[in-house]
Design an enzyme around this catalytic site. Structure first.
Site, mmCIF file in Angstrom:
data_model
loop_
_atom_site.group_PDB
_atom_site.id
_atom_site.type_symbol
_atom_site.label_atom_id
_atom_site.label_comp_id
_atom_site.label_asym_id
_atom_site.label_seq_id
_atom_site.Cartn_x
_atom_site.Cartn_y
_atom_site.Cartn_z
ATOM 1 N N ASN A 9 12.497 -3.845 -0.601
ATOM 2 C CA ASN A 9 12.981 -2.479 0.659
ATOM 3 C C ASN A 9 13.826 -3.705 0.895
ATOM 4 O O ASN A 9 13.277 -5.292 2.189
ATOM 5 C CB ASN A 9 11.506 -2.327 1.555
ATOM 6 C CG ASN A 9 11.852 -1.548 2.710
ATOM 7 O OD1 ASN A 9 13.279 -1.305 3.019
ATOM 8 N ND2 ASN A 9 11.111 -1.371 3.586
ATOM 9 N N TRP A 10 14.939 -3.293 1.129
ATOM 10 C CA TRP A 10 15.846 -4.812 1.738
ATOM 11 C C TRP A 10 15.955 -4.198 4.141
ATOM 12 O O TRP A 10 16.893 -4.970 3.902
ATOM 13 C CB TRP A 10 17.564 -4.870 1.050
ATOM 14 C CG TRP A 10 17.123 -5.158 -0.243
ATOM 15 C CD1 TRP A 10 16.667 -5.793 -0.339
ATOM 16 C CD2 TRP A 10 18.597 -4.756 -1.311
ATOM 17 N NE1 TRP A 10 16.927 -5.328 -2.043
ATOM 18 C CE2 TRP A 10 17.750 -5.184 -2.260
ATOM 19 C CE3 TRP A 10 19.619 -4.616 -0.557
ATOM 20 C CZ2 TRP A 10 19.250 -5.630 -3.130
ATOM 21 C CZ3 TRP A 10 21.061 -4.472 -2.101
ATOM 22 C CH2 TRP A 10 20.552 -5.286 -3.306
ATOM 23 N N LYS A 11 15.231 -2.859 3.909
ATOM 24 C CA LYS A 11 15.239 -2.307 5.567
ATOM 25 C C LYS A 11 16.698 -2.268 5.852
ATOM 26 O O LYS A 11 17.545 -2.285 5.313
ATOM 27 C CB LYS A 11 14.805 -3.063 5.895
ATOM 28 C CG LYS A 11 13.212 -3.176 5.521
ATOM 29 C CD LYS A 11 12.008 -3.798 6.444
ATOM 30 C CE LYS A 11 10.592 -3.958 6.026
ATOM 31 N NZ LYS A 11 9.651 -3.801 6.297
ATOM 32 N N HIS A 95 7.386 4.996 4.718
ATOM 33 C CA HIS A 95 7.635 3.666 5.624
ATOM 34 C C HIS A 95 7.005 3.993 7.032
ATOM 35 O O HIS A 95 7.639 4.438 7.653
ATOM 36 C CB HIS A 95 8.421 2.763 5.077
ATOM 37 C CG HIS A 95 9.056 1.368 5.243
ATOM 38 N ND1 HIS A 95 8.880 0.863 6.761
ATOM 39 C CD2 HIS A 95 8.445 0.443 4.744
ATOM 40 C CE1 HIS A 95 8.384 -0.199 6.793
ATOM 41 N NE2 HIS A 95 8.525 -0.345 5.205
ATOM 42 N N GLU A 97 7.749 1.891 9.728
ATOM 43 C CA GLU A 97 8.782 1.905 10.835
ATOM 44 C C GLU A 97 9.009 3.113 10.819
ATOM 45 O O GLU A 97 9.905 3.831 12.316
ATOM 46 C CB GLU A 97 10.362 1.020 10.079
ATOM 47 C CG GLU A 97 9.044 -0.123 10.147
ATOM 48 C CD GLU A 97 10.295 -2.220 8.989
ATOM 49 O OE1 GLU A 97 10.837 -0.966 8.977
ATOM 50 O OE2 GLU A 97 9.234 -2.465 9.294
ATOM 51 N N GLU A 167 0.083 0.197 3.275
ATOM 52 C CA GLU A 167 1.278 -0.845 3.805
ATOM 53 C C GLU A 167 0.419 -1.126 5.158
ATOM 54 O O GLU A 167 1.184 0.068 5.770
ATOM 55 C CB GLU A 167 2.665 -0.739 3.747
ATOM 56 C CG GLU A 167 3.587 -1.301 2.816
ATOM 57 C CD GLU A 167 4.850 -0.942 2.457
ATOM 58 O OE1 GLU A 167 5.416 -2.437 2.338
ATOM 59 O OE2 GLU A 167 5.101 -0.418 3.537
ATOM 60 N N GLY A 173 5.911 -7.584 7.517
ATOM 61 C CA GLY A 173 7.201 -8.559 8.207
ATOM 62 C C GLY A 173 6.332 -9.585 9.358
ATOM 63 O O GLY A 173 6.582 -9.983 10.159
ATOM 64 N N SER A 212 3.747 -8.402 3.425
ATOM 65 C CA SER A 212 4.137 -10.019 3.828
ATOM 66 C C SER A 212 3.530 -10.641 2.486
ATOM 67 O O SER A 212 2.630 -11.832 2.393
ATOM 68 C CB SER A 212 3.332 -10.646 5.086
ATOM 69 O OG SER A 212 3.861 -10.121 6.056
ATOM 70 N N GLY A 233 9.558 -7.019 1.462
ATOM 71 C CA GLY A 233 10.072 -6.198 2.419
ATOM 72 C C GLY A 233 11.147 -7.701 2.796
ATOM 73 O O GLY A 233 12.004 -8.080 1.829
ATOM 74 N N GLY A 234 10.980 -8.741 3.775
ATOM 75 C CA GLY A 234 11.292 -9.584 3.469
ATOM 76 C C GLY A 234 12.278 -10.887 2.548
ATOM 77 O O GLY A 234 13.118 -11.421 2.391
HETATM 78 P P1 PGA Z 1 8.018 -7.735 4.372
HETATM 79 O O1 PGA Z 1 7.662 -5.911 4.472
HETATM 80 O O2 PGA Z 1 7.328 -7.749 2.905
HETATM 81 O O3 PGA Z 1 8.682 -7.911 5.117
HETATM 82 O O4 PGA Z 1 6.331 -7.788 5.220
HETATM 83 C C1 PGA Z 1 7.168 -5.078 3.372
HETATM 84 C C2 PGA Z 1 7.134 -3.434 4.323
HETATM 85 O O5 PGA Z 1 7.882 -3.392 4.930
HETATM 86 O O6 PGA Z 1 7.831 -2.759 2.983
#
Ligand code: PGA
Length: 251
Positions: A9-11, A95, A97, A167, A173, A212, A233-234
């Site tokens: 997930n490149w956000k 998600h 967010e 998640e 993150g 994470s 994510g990251g």
């Molecule tokens: P993260 O994000 O790996 O940076 O914790 C995961 C996500 O939000 O899908």
């Protein structure tokens, strides 16, 4: 045996230059054949990522779509039909967010899942609790509520192509992943809830862990019985980390 899946997930990250570089590197890196690998770029870069990865086995998806199906008057939105048109296979839905910062309700998320499936795409449906909810012992209640809305509105019989992702919001993150045991407990509860409605779906549904995930903890997380891969994510922005995580899922 469920085939593992790792989705990146490149956000809201990247520029033309960095996305171009990342996509070219992904196209060249060796990824395990036993794992489904998917990347989820920002909308505006999807088209170019699809072209670069056209001859690879990496799937491409979006991080969201409109709740309105088809085409028409909804300024600023992108529909699942349009995502299918540019070559997407997947759409991330719900998600945290978006649930938290953009106010997406359980019902809206479920309606989006329906639109995604009706458009011939596959949803990755995110669920997960916030820190205060975990601290007050409500993790399973929250996750079940989020899942139940999807089953009620979409219907279990339509969810055969869906992928689920657990998640925990506090792990996203933050560098603070859930422990494999914490994650497994919730994954097992998700599968049990699915099984109450459809044993067949529970058996085949892939449930990813996200929050994470790094090369250092991936193997242990993916080793748990009900964890079928990861939503990253990251670490998905670094080709070496992402490919190491994909390899961990193949082990
Ligand atoms: P993260 O994000 O790996 O940076 O914790 C995961 C996500 O939000 O899908």
């Amino acid at each position: 045996m469920r085939r593992p899946l790792v989705a990146g997930n490149w956000k809201m990250n990247g520029t033309c230059a960095s996305v171009g570089e990342l996509t070219l590197s992904l196209n060249e890196v060796a990824l395990p054949e036993s794992v489904d690998v998917v990347v989820l770029p920002p909308y505006i870069y999807i088209d170019r990522v699809v072209s670069v990865l056209a001859n690879s086995l990496i799937g491409v998806g979006a991080q969201n779509c409109s709740v309105k199906p088809g085409f028409g008057a909804l300024t600023g939105e992108i529909s699942a039909a349009q995502l299918k048109d540019i070559g997407c296979d997947w759409v991330l839905v719900g998600h945290s967010e978006r649930r938290i910062e953009l106010g997406e309700s359980d019902e809206l998320v479920a309606e989006k899942v329906r639109v995604v499936l009706d458009s011939g795409l596959r949803p990755i449906i995110c669920v997960g609790e916030e820190l205060s909810e975990r601290q007050s012992g409500r993790t399973l209640e929250i996750v079940k509520r989020q899942l139940d809305a999807v089953m009620r509105i979409v219907g279990v019989e339509s969810l055969g192509e869906a992928v689920f992702a657990y998640e925990p919001v506090w792990a996203i993150g933050s560098g603070l992943s859930a422990t494999p045991e914490q994650a497994q407990e919730v994954h097992a509860a998700i599968r049990a809830r699915l099984a109450e409605n459809s044993k067949e779906l529970a058996e085949k549904a892939r449930i990813l862990y996200g929050g994470s995930v790094k090369p250092e903890n991936a193997l242990e997380l993916f080793g748990m019985a009900d964890i079928d891969g990861g939503l990253i994510g990251g670490a998905s922005l670094k080709v070496n980390d992402f490919s190491a995580i994909c390899r961990a899922a193949g082990n």
